[in-house]
Design a protein around this motif. Structure first.
Motif, PDB file in Angstrom:
ATOM      1  N   GLU A 133       0.834  -1.199   0.000  1.00  0.00           N
ATOM      2  CA  GLU A 133       0.000   0.000   0.000  1.00  0.00           C
ATOM      3  C   GLU A 133       0.872   1.255   0.000  1.00  0.00           C
ATOM      4  O   GLU A 133       0.588   2.231  -0.723  1.00  0.00           O
ATOM      5  N   ASP A 134       1.946   1.235   0.795  1.00  0.00           N
ATOM      6  CA  ASP A 134       2.887   2.364   0.800  1.00  0.00           C
ATOM      7  C   ASP A 134       3.504   2.554  -0.581  1.00  0.00           C
ATOM      8  O   ASP A 134       3.668   3.687  -1.054  1.00  0.00           O
ATOM      9  N   LEU A 135       3.855   1.438  -1.219  1.00  0.00           N
ATOM     10  CA  LEU A 135       4.506   1.506  -2.531  1.00  0.00           C
ATOM     11  C   LEU A 135       3.550   2.049  -3.581  1.00  0.00           C
ATOM     12  O   LEU A 135       3.944   2.875  -4.421  1.00  0.00           O
ATOM     13  N   ALA A 136       2.300   1.621  -3.542  1.00  0.00           N
ATOM     14  CA  ALA A 136       1.312   2.139  -4.482  1.00  0.00           C
ATOM     15  C   ALA A 136       1.151   3.650  -4.313  1.00  0.00           C
ATOM     16  O   ALA A 136       1.103   4.408  -5.293  1.00  0.00           O
ATOM     17  N   ASP A 137       1.086   4.098  -3.054  1.00  0.00           N
ATOM     18  CA  ASP A 137       0.940   5.537  -2.784  1.00  0.00           C
ATOM     19  C   ASP A 137       2.168   6.310  -3.263  1.00  0.00           C
ATOM     20  O   ASP A 137       2.033   7.411  -3.826  1.00  0.00           O
ATOM     21  N   ALA A 138       3.367   5.736  -3.063  1.00  0.00           N
ATOM     22  CA  ALA A 138       4.593   6.414  -3.504  1.00  0.00           C
ATOM     23  C   ALA A 138       4.631   6.535  -5.023  1.00  0.00           C
ATOM     24  O   ALA A 138       5.081   7.559  -5.558  1.00  0.00           O
ATOM     25  N   CYS A 139       4.167   5.509  -5.728  1.00  0.00           N
ATOM     26  CA  CYS A 139       4.102   5.580  -7.197  1.00  0.00           C
ATOM     27  C   CYS A 139       3.107   6.649  -7.636  1.00  0.00           C
ATOM     28  O   CYS A 139       3.392   7.461  -8.524  1.00  0.00           O
ATOM     29  N   ASP A 140       1.925   6.637  -7.026  1.00  0.00           N
ATOM     30  CA  ASP A 140       0.853   7.544  -7.452  1.00  0.00           C
ATOM     31  C   ASP A 140       1.144   8.997  -7.106  1.00  0.00           C
ATOM     32  O   ASP A 140       0.733   9.917  -7.833  1.00  0.00           O
ATOM     33  N   SER A 141       1.861   9.224  -6.011  1.00  0.00           N
ATOM     34  CA  SER A 141       2.114  10.599  -5.558  1.00  0.00           C
ATOM     35  C   SER A 141       3.331  11.231  -6.211  1.00  0.00           C
ATOM     36  O   SER A 141       3.587  12.429  -6.026  1.00  0.00           O
ATOM     37  N   GLY A 142       4.101  10.437  -6.957  1.00  0.00           N
ATOM     38  CA  GLY A 142       5.303  10.966  -7.612  1.00  0.00           C
ATOM     39  C   GLY A 142       6.532  10.967  -6.734  1.00  0.00           C
ATOM     40  O   GLY A 142       7.579  11.506  -7.124  1.00  0.00           O
ATOM     41  N   ARG A 143       6.453  10.358  -5.538  1.00  0.00           N
ATOM     42  CA  ARG A 143       7.591  10.385  -4.625  1.00  0.00           C
ATOM     43  C   ARG A 143       8.785   9.584  -5.132  1.00  0.00           C
ATOM     44  O   ARG A 143       9.909   9.779  -4.679  1.00  0.00           O
ATOM     45  N   LEU A 144       8.552   8.656  -6.090  1.00  0.00           N
ATOM     46  CA  LEU A 144       9.656   7.855  -6.613  1.00  0.00           C
ATOM     47  C   LEU A 144      10.391   8.544  -7.761  1.00  0.00           C
ATOM     48  O   LEU A 144      11.489   8.130  -8.128  1.00  0.00           O
ATOM     49  N   ARG A 183       5.851   0.023 -14.359  1.00  0.00           N
ATOM     50  CA  ARG A 183       5.857  -1.436 -14.220  1.00  0.00           C
ATOM     51  C   ARG A 183       5.625  -1.840 -12.757  1.00  0.00           C
ATOM     52  O   ARG A 183       4.910  -2.795 -12.469  1.00  0.00           O
ATOM     53  N   ILE A 184       6.266  -1.096 -11.844  1.00  0.00           N
ATOM     54  CA  ILE A 184       6.095  -1.388 -10.421  1.00  0.00           C
ATOM     55  C   ILE A 184       4.633  -1.231 -10.027  1.00  0.00           C
ATOM     56  O   ILE A 184       4.062  -2.081  -9.330  1.00  0.00           O
ATOM     57  N   ARG A 185       4.025  -0.161 -10.490  1.00  0.00           N
ATOM     58  CA  ARG A 185       2.626   0.110 -10.101  1.00  0.00           C
ATOM     59  C   ARG A 185       1.702  -0.992 -10.590  1.00  0.00           C
ATOM     60  O   ARG A 185       0.795  -1.437  -9.853  1.00  0.00           O
ATOM     61  N   ARG A 186       1.915  -1.461 -11.806  1.00  0.00           N
ATOM     62  CA  ARG A 186       1.084  -2.552 -12.327  1.00  0.00           C
ATOM     63  C   ARG A 186       1.321  -3.838 -11.538  1.00  0.00           C
ATOM     64  O   ARG A 186       0.376  -4.584 -11.257  1.00  0.00           O
ATOM     65  N   ALA A 187       2.580  -4.094 -11.193  1.00  0.00           N
ATOM     66  CA  ALA A 187       2.900  -5.295 -10.429  1.00  0.00           C
ATOM     67  C   ALA A 187       2.259  -5.260  -9.043  1.00  0.00           C
ATOM     68  O   ALA A 187       1.779  -6.287  -8.544  1.00  0.00           O
ATOM     69  N   VAL A 188       2.236  -4.075  -8.421  1.00  0.00           N
ATOM     70  CA  VAL A 188       1.613  -3.951  -7.101  1.00  0.00           C
ATOM     71  C   VAL A 188       0.139  -4.351  -7.176  1.00  0.00           C
ATOM     72  O   VAL A 188      -0.374  -5.080  -6.319  1.00  0.00           O
ATOM     73  N   ASP A 189      -0.554  -3.877  -8.197  1.00  0.00           N
ATOM     74  CA  ASP A 189      -1.969  -4.244  -8.361  1.00  0.00           C
ATOM     75  C   ASP A 189      -2.127  -5.753  -8.515  1.00  0.00           C
ATOM     76  O   ASP A 189      -3.029  -6.363  -7.928  1.00  0.00           O
ATOM     77  N   ASP A 190      -1.240  -6.367  -9.318  1.00  0.00           N
ATOM     78  CA  ASP A 190      -1.303  -7.822  -9.512  1.00  0.00           C
ATOM     79  C   ASP A 190      -1.128  -8.558  -8.187  1.00  0.00           C
ATOM     80  O   ASP A 190      -1.904  -9.459  -7.843  1.00  0.00           O
ATOM     81  N   ILE A 191      -0.100  -8.173  -7.449  1.00  0.00           N
ATOM     82  CA  ILE A 191       0.234  -8.896  -6.210  1.00  0.00           C
ATOM     83  C   ILE A 191      -0.871  -8.725  -5.173  1.00  0.00           C
ATOM     84  O   ILE A 191      -1.250  -9.679  -4.482  1.00  0.00           O
ATOM     85  N   MET A 192      -1.427  -7.517  -5.074  1.00  0.00           N
ATOM     86  CA  MET A 192      -2.502  -7.283  -4.113  1.00  0.00           C
ATOM     87  C   MET A 192      -3.747  -8.092  -4.485  1.00  0.00           C
ATOM     88  O   MET A 192      -4.469  -8.584  -3.604  1.00  0.00           O
ATOM     89  N   ALA A 193      -3.974  -8.272  -5.784  1.00  0.00           N
ATOM     90  CA  ALA A 193      -5.138  -9.054  -6.224  1.00  0.00           C
ATOM     91  C   ALA A 193      -4.996 -10.525  -5.864  1.00  0.00           C
ATOM     92  O   ALA A 193      -6.004 -11.241  -5.737  1.00  0.00           O
ATOM     93  N   TYR A 194      -3.748 -11.000  -5.708  1.00  0.00           N
ATOM     94  CA  TYR A 194      -3.507 -12.414  -5.415  1.00  0.00           C
ATOM     95  C   TYR A 194      -3.429 -12.710  -3.914  1.00  0.00           C
ATOM     96  O   TYR A 194      -3.171 -13.847  -3.523  1.00  0.00           O
ATOM     97  N   ARG A 195      -3.641 -11.722  -3.082  1.00  0.00           N
ATOM     98  CA  ARG A 195      -3.557 -11.963  -1.640  1.00  0.00           C
ATOM     99  C   ARG A 195      -4.540 -13.055  -1.220  1.00  0.00           C
ATOM    100  O   ARG A 195      -5.663 -13.130  -1.718  1.00  0.00           O
TER     101      ARG A 195
END
Length: 563
Positions: free
Chosen positions: A115-126, A139-151
C-alpha cells in the motif's frame, strides 16, 4: 517439519541476511538450503542423532539452528531476523525488478508495504530516485496491483509441502486421511490445504494432538490458520460417507453441481453422508463406482474444473488417457553452474539418472542474459566439451542446449553458426516485457520462424502471484508454433506453470507438442517436474503429445524440427 519447508526457511533467512549486509553468512545459508533440499533422509532424524555436521555446508552454528527448527520447533533466531526487516518485505520482494538496494531506498522513503509503494508511485515520490525511471515506476505500479489481487492465494508447491507433511503425521497417528480440494485437483494456486479425515473417536483425539485448537469449527470442517505457513481445512467424513465426501470436497463447485444434477435426474442424491436412492444409502467402494453409477467413465480430479467438457467426454467414454509420471523418460530446460544454476553439469546429470531419466537436456542462459551469468562464446565451448565428456560415462543421454534470449526485434542471442552447435535451442523472453500486444506477438513469431528454434519457453511470461502474462496474441503464437513445428514449453517451476493448462488441449488437438520442463537450477529442481505433470493432466495432455515421453533419438528429431 519436512526438508522442503526447512530449505525454504533457510532461503528466507539467507534473503534476510543479504538485506542486512551479511553476504558471507547468507551464502552459507543458501548452500545449506541446497543440501537440505537434496536430502532423502528427514533432517530431523539426523538432527536428533547429532549428525548434521556430516552434511555438506553445515557447521556448528547451522547445526544448532537446524536442531532448534527441526527438533525443538524453536524459531526465535528466524523471528529475530524477520523483526529487522521492513514489515511488508515478503510482498515487496515479489515486485519484479526490486532488489535489496532498491528496497532499502524505498524503506528510507517510509515505504514498508505494498500500500505504501502504491501511494509512492501515485504521488510521484519515486520520481528522481536513483534507478527508478518513469517506465520502471509504471511497471512497479502494475505489479503492485497484480500482487494485491492475489492476496490470500498460495503457490501449489507451498500447499503440497504442508499437506504431505501433515498427512505423514496423521498416518503415523493412525488417522485415515487423504488430500482433497484444490490440492487434489492440482490447481496452480491455492486458498489453502484441504484434507479429508475418516471420523472415529481415536482419529479426532489424534487430530487435536497434531493440529491443536481449530480457529474455526463447523459441523464437518475444522479450519487452522494461525501460525501455519498455509491455511488448513480438515473435512470430517463418516466412514460410510467417505466416497461422497471425497467427491464433494474435491470440487470444483461447477463440476460437483453438474454431477449432482445428473444424479438427481436419475433419482439419486449426493450428500456428505453418502449417495442415496430415496432413503437408501448406496454402497459405493470408490469414486470410480460413483461415476459408473451415473453412466460416466471415471473423471480424474485434475479435470474437475469449470465448463463441463470433461463430463461430456466421460459420457461418451472419450476421455483421453492422461499422461502420468511413468510416461516421462527425459527432462529438458535445466541450468548448471555455466549460468545461474547451482549444480555442476556432472552432478545434475547424475541426479537425472538417479531419478530414472533416459536423457537430459542442459540449457544454460545465452550471453545477453547478464543477470543470469549468460555464457559467452568461450563458456559455450567449455560447456560443450564438458557435456561431450559426460556422454561417454554418464549412463544417460545428454543433449547440448541453450536458453537463448529473444531480442526485442525477435532475433536470437547468438549468430547462426553458434546456434548450429547445439542439439536444441530454447527461445525465451526475459527483458522488455512491457511491449504492446502486437509488437510482442511479432517478436515471438519472428523467433519461432528462426530455423534454429526448437522450443518456446514460458510463452506468456507470467509469475504466479506476482506478475501477469505480458500482452500478446497467444492464439497467433501457438498457431505459428504448430506451423513451424516448434515445441511449446509447459514450464513446471511452481512460480510459472506456463503454458497455462487451459490452452493445452486446443494446442495439441491442432497438432502441437508440449515439453514439460522443470527449469531446474539445482538438483532438487528436477523434481519440479511433478507440478508440470499436474498441469499437463489438467490440459488433457497424452504421452503421445509430450516431448518428454519420447526416446532420445526421436526427441532429437523433434527438436531439429524434422519429425
Amino acid at each position: 517439519m519436512d526438508n522442503r519447508r526447512i530449505a525454504g526457511l533457510l532461503r528466507e533467512a539467507a534473503e534476510a541476511l543479504e538485506y542486512l549486509d551479511e553476504p558471507f553468512k547468507a551464502r552459507a545459508y543458501r548452500k545449506a538450503a541446497s543440501t537440505v533440499a537434496d536430502m532423502q533422509v528427514p533432517l530431523a532424524e539426523l538432527a536428533a542423532a547429532g549428525r548434521l555436521t556430516e552434511l555438506d555446508g553445515i557447521g556448528k552454528g547451522l547445526e544448532t539452528l537446524l536442531t532448534d527448527w527441526a527438533v525443538k520447533a524453536d524459531f526465535q533466531a528466524l523471528q529475530g531476523l524477520r523483526a529487522q526487516l521492513p514489515a511488508g518485505i515478503s510482498e515487496i520482494r515479489k515486485v519484479p525488478g526490486l532488489g535489496n538496494s532498491k528496497i532499502k531506498a524505498l524503506h528510507a522513503l517510509g515505504v514498508e508495504t505494498l500500500e505504501d509503494l502504491a501511494d509512492a508511485c501515485d504521488s510521484g515520490r519515486l520520481s528522481g530516485l536513483k534507478g527508478f525511471t518513469a517506465r520502471h515506476i509504471g511497471r512497479i505500479r502494475r505489479a503492485v496491483d497484480d500482487i494485491m489481487a492475489y492476496r490470500g492465494r498460495f503457490l501449489l508447491d507451498e500447499g503440497l509441502s504442508e499437506a504431505h507433511h501433515l498427512l505423514g503425521l496423521m498416518a503415523d497417528a493412525g488417522i485415515t486421511a487423504v488430500l482433497t480440494g484444490e490440492c487434489r485437483r492440482g490447481y496452480e494456486t491455492l486458498a489453502g490445504v484441504e484434507i479429508l479425515i475418516t471420523e472415529t473417536p481415536a482419529a479426532m483425539a489424534a487430530l487435536d494432538r497434531i493440529m491443536g485448537e481449530p480457529d474455526i469449527m463447523t459441523d464437518r470442517c475444522l479450519s487452522y490458520m494461525r501460525e501455519r505457513p498455509v491455511p488448513v481445512n480438515c473435512h470430517i467424513a463418516p466412514e460410510e460417507g467417505f466416497v461422497a465426501s471425497l467427491f464433494l470436497s474435491t470440487g470444483s463447485r461447477d463440476h460437483t453441481d453438474r454431477i449432482a444434477s445428473l444424479a438427481r435426474a436419475q433419482g439419486l442424491a449426493i450428500r456428505p453422508e453418502g449417495v442415496f436412492a430415496a432413503d437408501r444409502r448406496l454402497h459405493l467402494r470408490d469414486e470410480e463406482a460413483l461415476y459408473a453409477r451415473l453412466g460416466l467413465s471415471y473423471i480424474p480430479p485434475e479435470l474437475r474444473e469449470e465448463g463441463g467438457r470433461e463430463i461430456e467426454l466421460a459420457g461418451r467414454g472419450a476421455l483421453p488417457e492422461l499422461i502420468d509420471a511413468g510416461d516421462i523418460v527425459g527432462t529438458i530446460h535445466n541450468h548448471t553452474t555455466f549460468s545461474d544454476g547451482k549444480t555442476p553439469p556432472a552432478e545434475l546429470v547424475a541426479a537425472a539418472r538417479e531419478l530414472g531419466y533416459a536423457w537430459i537436456g542442459i540449457s544454460d542462459h545465452s550471453v545477453s542474459a547478464r543477470y543470469a551469468g549468460g555464457m559467452n562464446l568461450k563458456a559455450v565451448k567449455k560447456q560443450h566439451l564438458e557435456i561431450e565428456a559426460l556422454r561417454g560415462v554418464a549412463g544417460i543421454e545428454v543433449l547440448k542446449g541453450v536458453e537463448c534470449d529473444i531480442q526485442p526485434d525477435g532475433s536470437l542471442d547468438y549468430p547462426d553458426e553458434v546456434l548450429a552447435g547445439f542439439d536444441f535451442v530454447i527461445a525465451s523472453i526475459h527483458t522488455q516485457m512491457d511491449m504492446d500486444a502486437s509488437a510482442m506477438t511479432d517478436r515471438i513469431i519472428t523467433a519461432l520462424r528462426n530455423p534454429r528454434t526448437s522450443i518456446l519457453a514460458h510463452p506468456t511470461g507470467r509469475l504466479l502471484l506476482a506478475r501477469s502474462a505480458y500482452a500478446l496474441d497467444i492464439d497467433a503464437v501457438l498457431e505459428e508454433a504448430i506451423r513451424q513445428r516448434v515445441v511449446v514449453e509447459l514450464n513446471a517451476h511452481p512460480w510459472r506453470l506456463d503454458l497455462d493448462w487451459r490452452l493445452i488441449e486446443r494446442f495439441t488437438a491442432a497438432g502441437g507438442m508440449i515439453a514439460i520442463s522443470p527449469d531446474a537450477h539445482e538438483r532438487s529442481g528436477l523434481k519440479d517436474m511433478r507440478y508440470g505433470i499436474m498441469m499437463a493432466r489438467k490440459g488433457m495432455l497424452t504421452a503421445a503429445q509430450c516431448l518428454n515421453s519420447l526416446d532420445s533419438e526421436h526427441a532429437r528429431q523433434v527438436l531439429r524440427r524434422c519429425a
